[in-house]
Design an enzyme around this catalytic site. Sequence first.
Site: not given
Length: 382
Positions: A185, A285
């Site tokens: 992340h 994504h």
Amino acid sequence: MKITALKTWQVPPRWMFLKIETDEGIAGWGEPVIEGRAATVEAAVEELADYVIGKDPRNIQDIWQMLYRGGFYRGGPILMSAIAGIDQALWDIKGKALGVPVHQLLGGAVRDRMRMYCWIGGDRPGDIGRQAKDVVAKGFTAFKMNGTPEMQIVDSHRKVDEAVARAAEAREAVGPDVGIAIDFHGRVHRPMAKTLLRELEPIQPLFVEEPVLTEQLHCLPQIASGLSYPIATGERMFTRYDFRAVMEARMVDIVQPDLCHCGGITEGMKIATLAETYDVALAPHCPLGPIALAASLQLDFISHNAFIQEQSMGIHYNKGNDVLDYVTDPTPLKIENGYLPVLDQPGLGVSIDEEKIIERSQEGHRWRNPIWRHEDGSIAEW
């Protein structure tokens, strides 16, 4: 056919939907949003509406180029997300007008079904073993988890040990044949990432995502060289030009453009083709809603290098509403044994519940990502 109106609604949990209407009664849906900046993207869509009202929605390539090149300042998350939602809706209109799914307009599907994965663990991952077993019991052959909460630029090895232990717990729970993707992340800086990437090697990840921030990708050849598993990135990259340098430097093995952020299906196709040129895999994504998922799948179905698709049903961000709450028929998005069959309905292939959207827009949302701080009080990457 002429475009007559663009209408937007912000809806829980953190999404925005766009409807483009035409004078022939055919409407298309898109999902233009940046998580935490929905109102800003909504303003950008309203500004771009001046360029598209009155245009023929079937001229998708020309409209895309006009929206992108017609502004002296271009690119970035806000403008490309606004263009993305408009682009998705235009493809939806064109498919509906011709009575075929979008992937047929793009050359036809190269596969019958798409492998899917889900999320476990949340932002501060815990109870990993049980959750891993639960998703495998549902038929998934892969899942993704956050690797770590906040981590300082140079931190204790205890943080590395804890991250490895969480991944090891997942591996022990599901065995060697289930794919485990680990998302850093962008929370891990280069000095700690080079250690953590190697410590994770015995876990045999399906891939590690965003091992460093996008602005630090130049260090990947140094810190990830020789790893036996793939490296993925791309959700915070917004045009084919952003991806070009990554491809040329052979930095990553998997690219993850977000079809709600990278200019929609039109630009997503070009990114996918660029990746295929360099023998790089595609895994879009998609932590957002049903339109985002449908658009991603349309790209997956035509892209030979697409190998797995993210989806957000049950993800920890979806509080109050989930993906299937905004469709009138959930059947096309029903995942069976970890796969989703090719979408065969016209347009994007999903039926949007406009009444539900209008109703939930009365509540709307003001979602913001959490602000994390390190123990010394300094701001941490989320």
